[in-house]
Design a protein around this motif. Structure first.
Motif, PDB file in Angstrom:
ATOM      1  N   GLY A 444       0.925  -0.876   0.054  1.00  0.00           N
ATOM      2  CA  GLY A 444      -0.120   0.163  -0.011  1.00  0.00           C
ATOM      3  C   GLY A 444       0.258   1.372  -0.123  1.00  0.00           C
ATOM      4  O   GLY A 444      -0.020   1.933   0.185  1.00  0.00           O
ATOM      5  N   GLY A 445       1.944   1.315   0.179  1.00  0.00           N
ATOM      6  CA  GLY A 445       2.813   2.283  -0.252  1.00  0.00           C
ATOM      7  C   GLY A 445       3.316   2.653   1.346  1.00  0.00           C
ATOM      8  O   GLY A 445       2.940   2.517   2.105  1.00  0.00           O
ATOM      9  N   PHE A 458     -11.277   3.742   1.227  1.00  0.00           N
ATOM     10  CA  PHE A 458     -11.287   2.974  -0.713  1.00  0.00           C
ATOM     11  C   PHE A 458     -10.837   4.685  -1.103  1.00  0.00           C
ATOM     12  O   PHE A 458     -12.379   5.439  -0.975  1.00  0.00           O
ATOM     13  CB  PHE A 458     -12.055   2.256  -1.113  1.00  0.00           C
ATOM     14  CG  PHE A 458     -12.014   1.014  -0.180  1.00  0.00           C
ATOM     15  CD1 PHE A 458     -10.657  -0.317  -0.219  1.00  0.00           C
ATOM     16  CD2 PHE A 458     -12.577   0.324   0.674  1.00  0.00           C
ATOM     17  CE1 PHE A 458     -10.855  -0.861   0.253  1.00  0.00           C
ATOM     18  CE2 PHE A 458     -12.655  -0.721   1.498  1.00  0.00           C
ATOM     19  CZ  PHE A 458     -11.344  -1.657   1.106  1.00  0.00           C
ATOM     20  N   GLY A 459     -10.383   4.494  -1.806  1.00  0.00           N
ATOM     21  CA  GLY A 459     -10.170   5.391  -3.122  1.00  0.00           C
ATOM     22  C   GLY A 459      -9.741   7.153  -2.749  1.00  0.00           C
ATOM     23  O   GLY A 459      -9.870   7.560  -3.117  1.00  0.00           O
ATOM     24  N   PRO A 463      -4.524   9.157  -5.289  1.00  0.00           N
ATOM     25  CA  PRO A 463      -3.951  10.367  -5.437  1.00  0.00           C
ATOM     26  C   PRO A 463      -2.183  11.089  -5.499  1.00  0.00           C
ATOM     27  O   PRO A 463      -1.953  11.170  -5.493  1.00  0.00           O
ATOM     28  CB  PRO A 463      -5.042  11.423  -5.086  1.00  0.00           C
ATOM     29  CG  PRO A 463      -6.177  10.706  -5.061  1.00  0.00           C
ATOM     30  CD  PRO A 463      -5.683   9.764  -4.487  1.00  0.00           C
ATOM     31  N   HIS A 464      -2.224   9.566  -3.866  1.00  0.00           N
ATOM     32  CA  HIS A 464      -0.922  10.082  -3.515  1.00  0.00           C
ATOM     33  C   HIS A 464       0.278   8.813  -3.622  1.00  0.00           C
ATOM     34  O   HIS A 464       1.045   8.619  -2.943  1.00  0.00           O
ATOM     35  CB  HIS A 464      -0.806  10.686  -1.711  1.00  0.00           C
ATOM     36  CG  HIS A 464      -1.732  11.072  -0.694  1.00  0.00           C
ATOM     37  ND1 HIS A 464      -1.271  12.543  -1.582  1.00  0.00           N
ATOM     38  CD2 HIS A 464      -3.076  11.161  -1.016  1.00  0.00           C
ATOM     39  CE1 HIS A 464      -2.207  13.624  -1.719  1.00  0.00           C
ATOM     40  NE2 HIS A 464      -3.499  13.044  -1.085  1.00  0.00           N
ATOM     41  N   GLY A 465      -0.472   8.044  -4.669  1.00  0.00           N
ATOM     42  CA  GLY A 465       0.421   6.425  -4.626  1.00  0.00           C
ATOM     43  C   GLY A 465       0.559   5.632  -3.936  1.00  0.00           C
ATOM     44  O   GLY A 465       1.173   4.589  -3.693  1.00  0.00           O
ATOM     45  N   CYS A 466      -0.576   5.829  -3.164  1.00  0.00           N
ATOM     46  CA  CYS A 466      -0.751   4.586  -2.110  1.00  0.00           C
ATOM     47  C   CYS A 466      -2.618   4.076  -2.239  1.00  0.00           C
ATOM     48  O   CYS A 466      -3.144   4.419  -3.181  1.00  0.00           O
ATOM     49  CB  CYS A 466      -0.474   5.306  -0.918  1.00  0.00           C
ATOM     50  SG  CYS A 466       0.931   6.117  -0.270  1.00  0.00           S
ATOM     51  N   PRO A 545       6.331  -2.667  -6.388  1.00  0.00           N
ATOM     52  CA  PRO A 545       7.064  -0.641  -6.287  1.00  0.00           C
ATOM     53  C   PRO A 545       6.329   0.285  -5.411  1.00  0.00           C
ATOM     54  O   PRO A 545       7.016   1.185  -5.400  1.00  0.00           O
ATOM     55  CB  PRO A 545       6.952  -0.335  -7.681  1.00  0.00           C
ATOM     56  CG  PRO A 545       6.485  -1.702  -8.824  1.00  0.00           C
ATOM     57  CD  PRO A 545       5.507  -1.851  -7.475  1.00  0.00           C
ATOM     58  N   ASN A 546       5.666   0.220  -5.205  1.00  0.00           N
ATOM     59  CA  ASN A 546       4.664   1.407  -4.383  1.00  0.00           C
ATOM     60  C   ASN A 546       5.489   1.875  -3.086  1.00  0.00           C
ATOM     61  O   ASN A 546       5.924   3.514  -3.200  1.00  0.00           O
ATOM     62  CB  ASN A 546       3.467   0.629  -4.071  1.00  0.00           C
ATOM     63  CG  ASN A 546       2.281   1.131  -5.106  1.00  0.00           C
ATOM     64  OD1 ASN A 546       2.958   1.780  -5.938  1.00  0.00           O
ATOM     65  ND2 ASN A 546       1.045   0.178  -4.890  1.00  0.00           N
TER      66      ASN A 546
END
Length: 566
Positions: A444-445, A458-459, A463-466, A545-546
């Motif tokens: 999840g980053g 969720f959602g 937008p923050h890459g996670c 890669p997150n």
């Protein structure tokens, strides 16, 4: 010598024995004794491999050959499955058998932070040559880190002395003694809703509408709307099936374990209601092998449910995983239930259309089914009355890491990490400063503490890459090296890649090698990350890669520092 045997005749003598490895009669008798009256169906291969492994502590070449013969399978079919799963110890001909006791030490993030690496260094000296000590991925007890498994027995908050004592006690798990067993659950009103459904006092569309209006979503990570999934599966031709995913292997995730320990029949009733809604002929529960005590408990409790006549509408099957994170992916889990390697399928077709044994299949997570009874009985408003920052409902957050009170926290959906730590976890550990957090487990980053005001739902994090995934929150402090965190996670993905597709198999391996070097080559790692995201078959390679990319994006000050171990 007859004519066909004469030199130069162009003919060879027929072989005295059939081609291939010969079946040892003694091994064949041992395998037959273990299988007893059990069917020899192809989909039961993994179950039968477990029988042999449990009995002999290994899968020897002679037993694998005997099992292949008894099940009328090619030996390669048996070998490819046996060697795919981490919990099977395949001993090839001429190889030395492993020691009688194996201790697995979790090296995933929460356990590494809590001293797992020290255990890996200390245990071989403490336990001696008759005990094998190996690394293992997440065991689903991150709130009680570090964790070891002595055979099938887990040792929580482990140290070398605790593990040594557990080795003396033995390696076989016993059924978890849940306080809310079948009798207690039913005495408190359990299974009344199911009875109403089966008797026609409640309708299928009514039940679908209830979970749909409540906004219940798949809580295993994907977050697909449950009511919509039920509708899609019902629209497919019969026979339809249900497959329950109890294989939570995401590092940092342990909420399904918590609910199975707390109230297993609330989950079972929700599962039986879902099977009734989609009119499933059979229901399969796939539970991870790291939870042996829960598997034994479920065997016992499911038998009570069947004896009470509550599962006449669907046949219940409990299947045992064998140590493969990839089997948390729905199509890989289905392949494993079918007795094969857990390789994700290409989509479309989707599982709802062509799933288990080629039939339309409703795949659900344990916690999703756990909430079905409460939502239908208490009403939609009960569930939707909770929530923060624009979200509605409850969420179960698995919290581990540098907090005073880790564990499963039932909190309003959309709560922020700062609120979760302060209100539900008693704050940070003494002397440690909040530095960052994983909002959704390993894939999840990673976000910095400065972004701890984002809603965990969720959602909201994409937008923050996670993403929030299975709502596994691992809290990091100023004592943690963010580069070491990302490297630990990438090593996990490297180890757990199923190997089916090159971008994931090779990409994770190359990423680990590049991340071990200093300084990190951002251009090359960015290019590698993009290739994995674009071309991997399933979410493992796409999301691997997150964490790496989050280090570049949110922790640039850590890039220049030397890599630190825990």
């Amino acid at each position: 010598m007859n004519g066909q045997d004469k030199p130069g005749s162009g003919r060879r003598r027929p072989p005295k024995t059939p081609k291939g490895r010969q079946v040892d009669p003694r091994a064949l008798e041992e395998v037959r004794a273990l299988l007893g009256e059990r069917p020899r169906r192809r989909d039961l291969l993994i179950e039968h491999l477990h029988l042999v492994q449990d009995r002999y502590g290994q899968l020897s070449a002679v037993h694998l050959a005997a099992l292949a013969a008894e099940m009328k399978l090619a030996l390669t079919e048996v070998y490819e499955v046996a060697t795919f799963y981490a919990h099977f110890d395949v001993v090839k001909e001429g190889e030395k058998a492993p020691p009688p006791v194996t201790v697995r030490v979790c090296d995933s993030l929460s356990c590494a932070m809590a001293g797992g690496e020290r255990l890996l260094a200390d245990l071989p000296k403490k336990l001696g040559a008759n005990v094998r000590v190996v690394r293992a991925p997440c065991m689903g007890a991150c709130d009680r880190a570090p964790v070891c498994a002595v055979g099938h027995v887990q040792v929580m908050r482990a140290d070398a002395s605790k593990v040594a004592e557990a080795v003396k006690r033995g390696t076989h798990a016993h059924a978890y003694k849940t306080a809310n067993d079948f009798a207690a659950y039913r005495a408190a009103g359990g299974y009344k809703l199911l009875a109403d459904c089966l008797a026609g006092r409640r309708g299928r569309e009514e039940t679908i509408n209830a979970v749909d209006e409540a906004g219940l979503r798949g809580l295993g990570g994907a977050g697909f709307p449950t009511g919509r999934k039920w509708t899609l599966v019902r629209a497919e031709p019969a026979p339809r099936l249900v497959a329950v995913n109890a294989d939570e292997g995401e590092p940092g995730t342990f909420k399904d374990r918590y609910y199975l320990e707390l109230d297993p029949h609330r989950f079972i009733e929700g599962m039986l209601i879902a099977a009734w809604v989609v009119e499933a002929a059979e229901t399969y529960i796939y539970i991870r092998d790291e939870y042996p005590e829960l598997r034994l408990m479920l065997e016992s409790e499911l038998a009570k449910v069947e004896a009470a006549g509550l599962a006449k509408h669907t046949k219940l099957d409990l299947r045992r995983g064998a140590g493969a994170y990839i089997c948390g992916e729905e199509s890989a889990m289905i392949e494993s239930i079918e007795g094969k390697r857990g390789l994700p399928r290409h989509r479309p077709p989707y599982v709802a259309q062509v799933g288990l044994f080629g039939r339309p299949t409703l795949e659900q997570n344990v916690e999703t089914l756990y909430w079905v009874r409460d939502i239908v009985e208490r009403g939609v408003s009960w569930f939707t009355s909770q929530g923060r920052h624009g979200s509605k409902g409850f969420r179960s957050y698995s919290v581990s890491g540098r907090v005073k009170k880790p564990g499963v926290k039932l909190a309003p959906a959309g709560i922020t990490a700062q609120e979760l730590i302060g209100e539900f976890c008693g704050g940070m550990l003494p002397g440690q400063t909040f530095k960052g957090y994983l909002p959704g487990g390993a894939s999840g980053g990673i976000l910095p503490a400065s972004m701890s005001n984002l809603p965990l739902d969720f959602g909201k994090l994409e937008p923050h890459g996670c993403f929030v995934g299975s709502h596994a929150v691992v809290v990091l402090s100023d004592q943690d090296d963010i580069k070491a965190v990302a490297l630990n996670l990438m090593r996990f993905f490297e180890d757990e890649s199923c190997g089916q597709c090159t971008p994931c198999r090779v990409g994770t391996e190359k990423a680990v090698k590049l991340m071990q070097r200093a300084p990190w080559d951002r251009k090359l790692l960015d290019e590698l990350s993009q290739a994995m995201r674009d071309a991997s078959i399933c979410g493992l390679g796409q999301a691997a890669p997150n964490p790496l990319q989050c280090v570049f994006k949110y922790f640039p000050e850590d890039l220049a520092k030397p890599l630190r171990a825990w």
